[in-house]
Design an enzyme around this catalytic site. Sequence first.
Site, short mmCIF file in Angstrom:
data_model
loop_
_atom_site.label_atom_id
_atom_site.label_comp_id
_atom_site.label_asym_id
_atom_site.label_seq_id
_atom_site.Cartn_x
_atom_site.Cartn_y
_atom_site.Cartn_z
N ASP A 62 0.88 -1.17 0.00
CA ASP A 62 0.00 0.00 0.00
C ASP A 62 0.91 1.21 0.00
O ASP A 62 1.57 1.50 1.01
CB ASP A 62 -0.91 -0.01 1.24
CG ASP A 62 -1.81 1.21 1.32
OD1 ASP A 62 -1.68 2.13 0.48
OD2 ASP A 62 -2.66 1.25 2.23
N ASN A 89 2.90 3.04 -11.02
CA ASN A 89 1.64 3.13 -11.76
C ASN A 89 0.46 3.47 -10.86
O ASN A 89 -0.54 4.00 -11.34
CB ASN A 89 1.38 1.82 -12.49
CG ASN A 89 0.01 1.78 -13.13
OD1 ASN A 89 -0.26 2.49 -14.09
ND2 ASN A 89 -0.90 0.98 -12.56
N LYS A 95 -13.80 10.24 -8.60
CA LYS A 95 -14.83 9.30 -9.05
C LYS A 95 -16.03 10.06 -9.59
O LYS A 95 -16.38 11.13 -9.10
CB LYS A 95 -15.26 8.40 -7.90
CG LYS A 95 -14.14 7.49 -7.39
CD LYS A 95 -14.62 6.61 -6.25
CE LYS A 95 -13.51 5.70 -5.75
NZ LYS A 95 -13.95 4.86 -4.62
N GLN A 105 -11.08 16.27 -2.13
CA GLN A 105 -10.52 15.51 -3.24
C GLN A 105 -9.04 15.85 -3.44
O GLN A 105 -8.22 14.96 -3.70
CB GLN A 105 -11.29 15.82 -4.52
CG GLN A 105 -12.71 15.25 -4.55
CD GLN A 105 -13.39 15.48 -5.88
OE1 GLN A 105 -12.73 15.60 -6.92
NE2 GLN A 105 -14.70 15.56 -5.87
N TYR A 193 -6.67 16.23 -10.27
CA TYR A 193 -5.88 15.18 -10.92
C TYR A 193 -4.73 15.79 -11.71
O TYR A 193 -3.59 15.33 -11.65
CB TYR A 193 -6.78 14.35 -11.83
CG TYR A 193 -6.09 13.19 -12.50
CD1 TYR A 193 -5.90 11.98 -11.83
CD2 TYR A 193 -5.63 13.29 -13.82
CE1 TYR A 193 -5.27 10.91 -12.45
CE2 TYR A 193 -5.00 12.23 -14.43
CZ TYR A 193 -4.82 11.04 -13.75
OH TYR A 193 -4.20 9.98 -14.36
#
Length: 289
Positions: A62, A89, A95, A105, A193
Site C-alpha cells: 500500500d 503506476n 470518481k 478531493q 488530478y
Amino acid sequence: MSGPQVVLVTGSTRGLGLAIVQALCQGFKGDVYLSARDVQRGAIVVEDLQREGLKPRLLQLDITDPVSIQAARQHFLKEYGGLDVLINNAGIAPKRGDSASFGSQAEHILQTNFFATRDMCNAFLPLLKKDGRIVNVASILGYITLYMCSPDLQARLCSDDITEEELVALMKRFVAEAKAGDHINKGWPNSVYGVSKIGLMALTRIQARRLRREMPQRGILINSCCPGWVKSDMTYPNGTKTPAEGADTPVYLALLPPATQEPQGEFVVDRQVQVWAGSPTGATMDEGP
C-alpha cells in the site's frame, strides 16, 4: 544489471498496471512483481496470469502506508540486493458523481498521486542497481494543466533550480488553498488530478538532476510518461486505448538498454519526449480523467 533482476509495478491488479505486468512477464529477463493492497485479490490475479503461462510474483503493498513501503524495501534488499526497475503506476482520480468537496478531493488524490509516489521514489532510489530504471506514470492532463497555472507558478514548476522541498511546499499549498476554496485566486487550475500529475512530472525532473549530480556512474534513468487515454475504471466508458496499448511506453522506458543516457527526467508520450517549457501542442483536455 548484475545479479538476479527484478521489477516492481505498483497498482497492478487491473487495467494499465496489469497490462504492464503481462508485458514485462514476456519481455523482462527476471522476476516481475505484481503488487496489491489486498493480498487475496492479488493472489487471484496471479493465478489467472499463471493460467496464461506467465509467472509473476506477488507483493503486498500500500503506497500510502510508510510501514508497507519499508516492508517492501526490505524484501527487495534481502532477496535481491536491490531493485532493477520500479514502475510507479498506482494512482487515483476523482470518481464520477463524487460528492466530496474539491478540497477533500485535493487532499486525498495528491496523497496518493504525489506524496505517496514520492515516498516510493525516495525509498527505492538508493536501492536501484546499476542501470536501474524508474518510470512514473503521469498524464497528458498534467502537461496541459501546467499551462493553466499562473505565470508565477509555471515559472517555478518549470524551473531548472526548483528543489524537491520547494515542490513539496507547492503541492501542500495547493491542497491548503483548495480546502480554503481559494485555489483559483492563488493561480491554480481547477483540476485536482492535473495538479497531482504536474507534481509527479516536476518531481521526476528534480530527481533526474539529483542522479546526474550525485550518481552519474550508476546509469540510473527516471522518466515520467503518459500511457494515453486507456480504457479503465477511471475513464469508462471513454478510453480510446486498450491497456496493452497503454503499456507500451511505460514498458519501453523500463527496458531501455544498459548504458543508455537519454531520456532522463523527461515526460514521454508514445515513446516521444515532450518539451517541458512552452505551450503543449497536439493534445486536448479530453485526453485523461
